[in-house]
Design a protein around this motif. Sequence first.
Motif, mmCIF file in Angstrom:
data_model
loop_
_atom_site.group_PDB
_atom_site.id
_atom_site.type_symbol
_atom_site.label_atom_id
_atom_site.label_comp_id
_atom_site.label_asym_id
_atom_site.label_seq_id
_atom_site.Cartn_x
_atom_site.Cartn_y
_atom_site.Cartn_z
ATOM 1 N N PRO A 40 96.844 31.695 60.113
ATOM 2 C CA PRO A 40 97.228 30.954 58.873
ATOM 3 C C PRO A 40 97.109 29.714 59.005
ATOM 4 N N TRP A 41 96.866 28.782 58.027
ATOM 5 C CA TRP A 41 96.986 27.399 58.222
ATOM 6 C C TRP A 41 98.186 26.679 58.526
ATOM 7 N N TYR A 42 99.105 27.419 58.204
ATOM 8 C CA TYR A 42 100.728 27.014 58.560
ATOM 9 C C TYR A 42 101.099 27.228 59.859
ATOM 10 N N PHE A 43 100.556 28.407 60.244
ATOM 11 C CA PHE A 43 100.575 28.572 61.959
ATOM 12 C C PHE A 43 99.961 27.637 62.704
ATOM 13 N N ASN A 44 98.723 27.328 62.545
ATOM 14 C CA ASN A 44 98.191 26.061 63.023
ATOM 15 C C ASN A 44 99.048 24.841 62.807
ATOM 16 N N ALA A 45 99.422 24.614 61.611
ATOM 17 C CA ALA A 45 100.327 23.511 61.480
ATOM 18 C C ALA A 45 101.592 23.558 62.404
ATOM 19 N N VAL A 63 100.146 7.203 52.852
ATOM 20 C CA VAL A 63 99.337 8.009 51.800
ATOM 21 C C VAL A 63 99.571 9.701 52.145
ATOM 22 N N GLU A 64 99.269 10.357 51.262
ATOM 23 C CA GLU A 64 99.277 11.865 51.324
ATOM 24 C C GLU A 64 97.750 12.423 51.957
ATOM 25 N N VAL A 65 97.838 12.874 52.948
ATOM 26 C CA VAL A 65 96.518 13.637 53.636
ATOM 27 C C VAL A 65 96.598 14.882 52.836
ATOM 28 N N VAL A 66 95.680 15.274 52.279
ATOM 29 C CA VAL A 66 95.709 16.499 51.400
ATOM 30 C C VAL A 66 94.322 17.385 51.864
ATOM 31 N N VAL A 67 94.756 18.471 52.607
ATOM 32 C CA VAL A 67 93.555 19.451 53.334
ATOM 33 C C VAL A 67 93.364 20.757 52.669
ATOM 34 N N ASN A 68 92.435 21.055 51.918
ATOM 35 C CA ASN A 68 92.194 22.235 51.345
ATOM 36 C C ASN A 68 91.667 23.227 52.215
ATOM 37 N N HIS A 69 92.560 24.254 52.258
ATOM 38 C CA HIS A 69 92.194 25.234 53.439
ATOM 39 C C HIS A 69 91.693 26.603 52.768
ATOM 40 N N THR A 70 90.933 26.525 51.716
ATOM 41 C CA THR A 70 90.390 27.367 50.775
ATOM 42 C C THR A 70 88.995 27.234 50.666
ATOM 43 N N ASP A 71 88.425 28.305 50.271
ATOM 44 C CA ASP A 71 86.960 28.220 50.097
ATOM 45 C C ASP A 71 86.519 27.880 48.725
ATOM 46 N N ARG A 72 87.252 27.387 48.018
ATOM 47 C CA ARG A 72 87.129 26.897 46.598
ATOM 48 C C ARG A 72 87.789 25.652 46.332
ATOM 49 N N LYS A 113 81.833 24.094 57.072
ATOM 50 C CA LYS A 113 82.702 23.387 56.409
ATOM 51 C C LYS A 113 84.134 23.848 56.750
ATOM 52 N N GLU A 114 84.410 24.869 57.077
ATOM 53 C CA GLU A 114 85.703 25.240 57.607
ATOM 54 C C GLU A 114 85.705 24.933 58.862
ATOM 55 N N MET A 115 84.891 24.963 59.763
ATOM 56 C CA MET A 115 84.832 24.552 61.216
ATOM 57 C C MET A 115 85.406 23.039 61.074
ATOM 58 N N ILE A 116 85.005 22.405 60.226
ATOM 59 C CA ILE A 116 85.398 20.818 60.245
ATOM 60 C C ILE A 116 86.679 20.746 59.511
ATOM 61 N N SER A 117 87.220 21.594 58.743
ATOM 62 C CA SER A 117 88.556 21.565 58.012
ATOM 63 C C SER A 117 89.636 21.462 59.167
ATOM 64 N N PHE A 118 89.288 22.403 60.332
ATOM 65 C CA PHE A 118 90.156 22.378 61.476
ATOM 66 C C PHE A 118 90.349 21.037 61.804
ATOM 67 N N THR A 119 89.221 20.284 61.951
ATOM 68 C CA THR A 119 89.263 18.973 62.624
ATOM 69 C C THR A 119 90.230 18.187 61.727
ATOM 70 N N HIS A 120 89.926 18.118 60.135
ATOM 71 C CA HIS A 120 90.829 17.395 59.450
ATOM 72 C C HIS A 120 92.180 17.532 59.680
ATOM 73 N N ARG A 130 90.531 16.284 42.658
ATOM 74 C CA ARG A 130 89.727 17.736 43.092
ATOM 75 C C ARG A 130 89.404 17.537 44.626
ATOM 76 N N ILE A 131 89.833 18.522 45.138
ATOM 77 C CA ILE A 131 89.508 18.672 46.667
ATOM 78 C C ILE A 131 88.544 19.674 46.753
ATOM 79 N N PRO A 132 87.218 19.490 47.205
ATOM 80 C CA PRO A 132 86.208 20.505 47.520
ATOM 81 C C PRO A 132 86.825 21.500 48.486
ATOM 82 N N ALA A 133 86.178 22.692 48.570
ATOM 83 C CA ALA A 133 86.422 23.593 49.605
ATOM 84 C C ALA A 133 86.347 23.094 50.853
ATOM 85 N N TRP A 134 87.602 23.358 51.707
ATOM 86 C CA TRP A 134 87.620 22.972 53.024
ATOM 87 C C TRP A 134 87.716 21.344 53.207
ATOM 88 N N ASP A 135 87.711 20.669 52.451
ATOM 89 C CA ASP A 135 87.580 19.313 52.345
ATOM 90 C C ASP A 135 88.990 18.612 52.553
#
Lengths: 672, 672, 672
Positions: free
Chosen positions: A294-299, A644-653, A336-343, A661-666
């Motif tokens: 889960p993304w919040y575990f990684n957090a 700033v707020e850094v907003v990471v979208n951890h979903t595929d939509r 895209k998901e892989m890059i989201s882990f970098t974000h 609007r934050i694109p999927a995984w962006d």
Amino acid sequence: MESNYMRGRTNRIEFGVDYYPDQWPRDMWERDFERIRNMGAQSVRMMEFAWAILEPERGRFDFALFDDAIACAANCGLSVVLGTPTATIPNWLYRSAPSVMQIHPSGGSRPFGIRRQPCYNAPAYRDACTQIVRAVGEHFGANPAVVGWQIDNEIGHEGSDRCVCEHCRAQWTEWLRATYGIPAAMNEAWGTVFWSQTYASFDDVELPASDMHLVHNSGLLLDYYRFMSDSAVRHASAQADILRTYIPDSAWISTNLYAPPTGTVIDMEDLNAKMDFPGYDNYPVWGDMDEPLPWYFNAYALSYIRGLKDTGNYTIFEQISGFQGHTCLGYRPNEKEMISFTHQAIALGADRLFYFRWRTAAWAQEQLCSGILDTDNEDNDRLRAITCNIATRSAEYNRFAHLPFEAQACLVYDRDNSRLVKFQHLSRGLKRHIGMIAEAGYDQEMTRSFAPFSIFGVNADVKSARSVDLSRYRIISLNVYQMTDPAFVRRLEAWVQEGGTLILGWRTGARTTDNHNSAKALPGEFSQLSGVRISASESLNETRVGVRIGCIPVQGEVWADVLEPVTACVLARYSGKKKFYAGKPAITENRYGAGRVFYVGTSLNPAGVFLLYRSLFRKAGVPHRFAGLGLEVVRRRCQDGSEVEVVVNHTDRAKWYRCNRIPAWDFTLLPL
Amino acid sequence: MESNYMRGRTNRIEFGVDYYPDQWPRDMWERDFERIRNMGAQSVRMMEFAWAILEPERGRFDFALFDDAIACAANCGLSVVLGTPTATIPNWLYRSAPSVMQIHPSGGSRPFGIRRQPCYNAPAYRDACTQIVRAVGEHFGANPAVVGWQIDNEIGHEGSDRCVCEHCRAQWTEWLRATYGIPAAMNEAWGTVFWSQTYASFDDVELPASDMHLVHNSGLLLDYYRFMSDSAVRHASAQADILRTYIPDSAWISTNLYAPPTGTVIDMEDLNAKMDFPGYDNYPVWGDMDEPLPWYFNAYALSYIRGLKDTGNYTIFEQISGFQGHTCLGYRPNEKEMISFTHQAIALGADRLFYFRWRTAAWAQEQLCSGILDTDNEDNDRLRAITCNIATRSAEYNRFAHLPFEAQACLVYDRDNSRLVKFQHLSRGLKRHIGMIAEAGYDQEMTRSFAPFSIFGVNADVKSARSVDLSRYRIISLNVYQMTDPAFVRRLEAWVQEGGTLILGWRTGARTTDNHNSAKALPGEFSQLSGVRISASESLNETRVGVRIGCIPVQGEVWADVLEPVTACVLARYSGKKKFYAGKPAITENRYGAGRVFYVGTSLNPAGVFLLYRSLFRKAGVPHRFAGLGLEVVRRRCQDGSEVEVVVNHTDRAKWYRCNRIPAWDFTLLPL
Amino acid sequence: MESNYMRGRTNRIEFGVDYYPDQWPRDMWERDFERIRNMGAQSVRMMEFAWAILEPERGRFDFALFDDAIACAANCGLSVVLGTPTATIPNWLYRSAPSVMQIHPSGGSRPFGIRRQPCYNAPAYRDACTQIVRAVGEHFGANPAVVGWQIDNEIGHEGSDRCVCEHCRAQWTEWLRATYGIPAAMNEAWGTVFWSQTYASFDDVELPASDMHLVHNSGLLLDYYRFMSDSAVRHASAQADILRTYIPDSAWISTNLYAPPTGTVIDMEDLNAKMDFPGYDNYPVWGDMDEPLPWYFNAYALSYIRGLKDTGNYTIFEQISGFQGHTCLGYRPNEKEMISFTHQAIALGADRLFYFRWRTAAWAQEQLCSGILDTDNEDNDRLRAITCNIATRSAEYNRFAHLPFEAQACLVYDRDNSRLVKFQHLSRGLKRHIGMIAEAGYDQEMTRSFAPFSIFGVNADVKSARSVDLSRYRIISLNVYQMTDPAFVRRLEAWVQEGGTLILGWRTGARTTDNHNSAKALPGEFSQLSGVRISASESLNETRVGVRIGCIPVQGEVWADVLEPVTACVLARYSGKKKFYAGKPAITENRYGAGRVFYVGTSLNPAGVFLLYRSLFRKAGVPHRFAGLGLEVVRRRCQDGSEVEVVVNHTDRAKWYRCNRIPAWDFTLLPL
């Protein structure tokens, strides 16, 4: 020389690649380094498993290959990070001293041919480490292309935090003597009068190997874990000390940790004492997992790494670039998901990040550990995705990445308490294993307590009870804190008195720092702060109990403390026909001075967490906002002083947040 | 002297019984043999565990009991098959050389009192085997009642294919030296530069015992498996060589294998090199199974046995006659179902068949292994059913049973590829264990690929990649063929060019014959044949992915290769909301010369298999017909040159096929 | 001197507490004893793990602490029960003879620091036991405050019933020689002709350690279990013999057993031969259980304890007072439920009962084993509940508690048969483990056979086949009685002839006392009694089969014997589409003389049990009454000669019985 976080820091995020020149023909190197440079990287990490190349026979050193590789990288404009190669040993060392191999308490002894086999207490290994670290320090230390060092590799991982070999046995006696002075003190601390365990001499105390259904004395186990931790720490610190004598002041030293945060018995703050900043290997999905963590575990895990040093941010030494496993694979993230882990890693404090690894090895144990490139060496979507991300998003990263992370809340963990539940897990709901060896039960509970901060966009740190500076925070969360330091409780009392909001989890206060049952009625030292008394407790294991917050039914898991309010008021009660404590309080709130103390008697399910914390943040006056499922919102201070707020979208939509609007995984940056 | 399948063959099917004269009073033998003869049997097998009787002390031989038993059987008109007794050792051998006992890599060492304990590389065992085999060969070889020999018993079964004892260690060094010549070649093949594993000498390479969470080097493991296989093969071949010097040319030699076909590391083609024909122990239900193995799994296993020698059919040394287990039992087939296993075995190429065993042993490890008779020795339904079947159905069997099996299709397996997934299983969907030790994951995938031939009544062989004669077949199926021999690919290319239909499964072409990752984009050597490129892969473990064949939704399991057609056209695509590769091709078809190549990127579920193969058989112009659930249709050539369909009903109710009613568990012959 | 149940008996129930003076400061004792006395207790048990205090160095004894404690208790009006401290050993004994530690067949060896580590066959341990038991007997034996003795503690528990160390190996040879005289007799009994296992000498027979997938010879395993049992029995009996020489005739000796009844290989009748009465540690919920054991399982276990001696009732040495576990907890009974366990224990024959323990230990292995008081030492609900119960309900208990239990029915178990299914479990439905080591499959089947007596309020004993006095009973239940003693069958025949009702379970009669398969058609020796023949059997494992009793569908589990009536009539038949034996008899009834024999071919589910036994009790003319779910009704004879029904409510709500309301977890006495 003191550790210094500022070493190696610039005002921009740095990218790198893990590269193994020893594993590829010489004629591939230049093209590889050029392509790495073209990808946008500034650095390569290498050498962390190369002992057999650096010292092919005892005392005969051969630096030619890495001299060549460093020069080649430097010519291509890349700086170099070197690993000390002590996470595996060369065959000649094993041959000359077979007893260097660890023996795990579960009975297995480690063979040659894998990694992290040697025992930190084996004299032959310790001597050989000193020699090789001196040699590489002396030879490479002054090379201007070498900007940083990684000590060993994932120290303590894969069960290598525990050993019961003869060398450990010898050191153990000394450790006990140093700790207790006389056997009577040890007997007292451990309660050896129980079951006729009394020891006449420190020499008589064996290491806790096989236990045949019955567990060992809890005092002995806890001390064994402390001793093992000290052994690993001494191993890492000794290397740092040696390197410092050879490297320039500008070069940094770190070591790479791994998940789960408290999976081993090692005190990672101690391990990082001599390091300039903490390091991490970030694999949100690995091996045969059917979905990423889960993304919040990684957090939580990334925040834990960040919190290991007071000075700030951290380096990712291995960032997943594909999909991985040793013998079995699983979920495949797309590019895209892989890059989201970098974000996410950068949003939470990474300011340097090496992708693992340039190209998949053709053979041996990591044939299935995908690099950026496949073994076929062709350009692919992963390379294109990373290249594009570095090129187009670095400007955004650079606005905040090298500045300290500011937090209003802090989750407090405790090393001894995490060790305790490894052998006395209280509830099967707290017994979670990753693979065969790493215990993740404590981290699971920590994640449950950390998740509400992530979900409501409240910046939170993760700090140990011994190092947390309460004055920095408005909210402190403290869970499964059984072994209780009264001095810390006094500090908490003063801090709550001044207006702090404290959240206490179940079993808090149940033990002393010696792990004796508290001689006070529970929650022991926390009785006054919490204003409750625990009248009974039940272990829920994998079952659940109903909890009503107001009239809304949620659920409790793992454990149930039944509360009796003394000065506290009731926020939630247990429910359900089968429980004798249905109707009894499950969550309470106590006003204490200018602050508030919440006691949460069970491990709430997500709906319960949501309800409780929404109300709690309101009462504490902490700005919070539920951004929506799968959206992580982190506040960061920018170079110009703005936030700033850094907003990471951890979903595929695509998702919407504050009309953006934050694109999927962006991810996106939004001014505050 | 060469092996010769024609040895011992007649133009009718032979029946026999496994009989243990050593386990029953002398005064029961004659009545037993008479009853066996009356049952319709022509032969008895005996002696395969009788070393302690034959050689009660080292070098003192005592053949009296078996001389007597053979004479008694012959007097009753029964021929005799003798087993060499080397699958257990007598106590004196163990006492004199305790180190003969195997040590399994999992850590267990084998005790005296079970079977298959000794190590094939232990000199004391090897010498003793030579002595006892010489002695029995010399003594019984010329006895005219002795028509055939079984070497040892189920060689390699129950984990005995792997050993890490000191004797193996010594032989291993020699094996490596013989294989690689110089250590550098081995280091290169294994990629020992990884994790500092480089060896200076073959003497330094240990056997891969305990691995403590981390797996050993994949090159080392593969070679270890090859070495273990060679050790077992040498054991069996040496016995065959000795026996040949004593037995007449008319007597045959074989050995009995077991399920699952690739459950051990032994190359069964090698093991059968010196045998006259392959042998099998046929237990479609055993131990605590809650239902029998699927009939198409048995079809695959029997076809595999048949395919081990080019010359044709095979013998069943142990055919289930009741229900069985060592400590636990399960599903109980009734008499008709039990006989149906005989029908199937004969339909698929058995021409000699011994029922295990005449009467259940009263004591020891196989008290629960039911014989034809119970220990009470009374006539029962099982005896009546077998007697009736032999009497009334042999005429039908004899029309075809001794003639070669003709096939249009062939499933190709590969020994090294089956070994590879034992330690690098890729997907939990490919990690299947039978009991504690035998790995069945590879066989499960083979069965999935073989089932469509069985289901559509297309006669199919099972052959190894190294022995298959492509020219015999119109369809070749090749799955999980990761380690790829380029020479075999060239042969396939020529064969497809000429009109062959090739079905490639997922992961095909991923590795070299050294098990290095392919340096070419996947599917590597198969790129041109398949006309596709693998853009990504996911391990599905126990999850599933949607696949659409046309507009019909089916499912994929175990693994998903995401395909990019180059010259191929798309037959099916992935579907499902959660997969980033939904919509991408899952199955493709490529025209290549006069032939076709199908690439199937996942392990289809039954509905998917049905749809794909129906279409595929049509395109390949191969006659096929779905007979209905549970009906197996096999074509056999008869003595008069005509062809018949052997139709076996594997269900508990009557079925119709081509206007013929086949009763439950029964079979029928239909002319074509 | 003979054992004598009357020792220590009064005409009222006695309560006590387990108290550990060695674990608490001296200045707490008096207040503790006063509070214990105020609770209503008359006695304290102590000293059973205190060897290190009693003999701090070899041969140096120190009785001061316990002299003091006994005097202190006596001053407070409490009598004292002492344990011999041999369930753990002091460190000096381990140091001087490390080989005293047990080695379990599973491979683990027991470390110092846990309990029950030493091997009963180790000379150093045996000698040390003799010394310490002599010393404590001599010193404390004549102390008038010491009224009774407990030998060791939970002998054989936690896997300590099995050992394969060198000392056992030596004794094993002697045991075999004593048992068989000549090796040929042993070879014959074990069927060692099978797999060439023949032994030339008793010296050659090893203990059955690791078995690597294959099980050992069943004759050897059975004898090994018998030998282990004899070893433990000799250990206990030797201590009793020593104590008798020092203690007055009024003082009693016992030892405390544990659940499950047949979980170990020890013959508990033999173990109790020298005891005055049996003892038990009663924990209906322990460790991580999610709910308590079913009340009828506890009823079976308590009745088994009562049946170990012919003379009558028993002592509870440890009665649960809170909730417990070593590393993990589970279900928390509330105070009323906890007290209900006391009601049941007394209803079923306990007349002395010690609560475990006064106060929870602060440290070591039992920090999570809750005493009456928590470590905080405050009065709590548990103390109040026990105090109140003793004060208000003793009068009711005293009406019957010290009088013998009278039963009309008896469940007959057999020690060898319970051993047999430990290694040859027949069905996974019979393979149940509690924790890592204790096998509970046999007890589960016994419970299924005992439950109907409990449910219908029919007083029942549990006795072994060798000790049962048939003439006392009207109904005998005999299940999984495979190994059959023909003499016992003859006794049963005579008893049925006279009017007895016999219930035979599946597999009855399948083996001889040597564990050979019966040479008669099954049910072997029971053929005439049962009037049926077993035509086939199936192991159901975890699956189920339909059974129709009349037209009512119920289910069978674990196993299915298919019956052919010879003289019996059919009571129930198998049903279901998938079974070839659907329609065949599952339960039969045979008139035999004036009695009846029921053969039950499967393990019926609760509905089936209910239907069958209701009808069966009617036919047998045994008064019975279904009191309702969760109500246990036991008849007891009172001092005045009248009979009462003791009705225990095992549910969390009030129940009605014979117009009487029994509150939740409460009990009542009703005159008959």
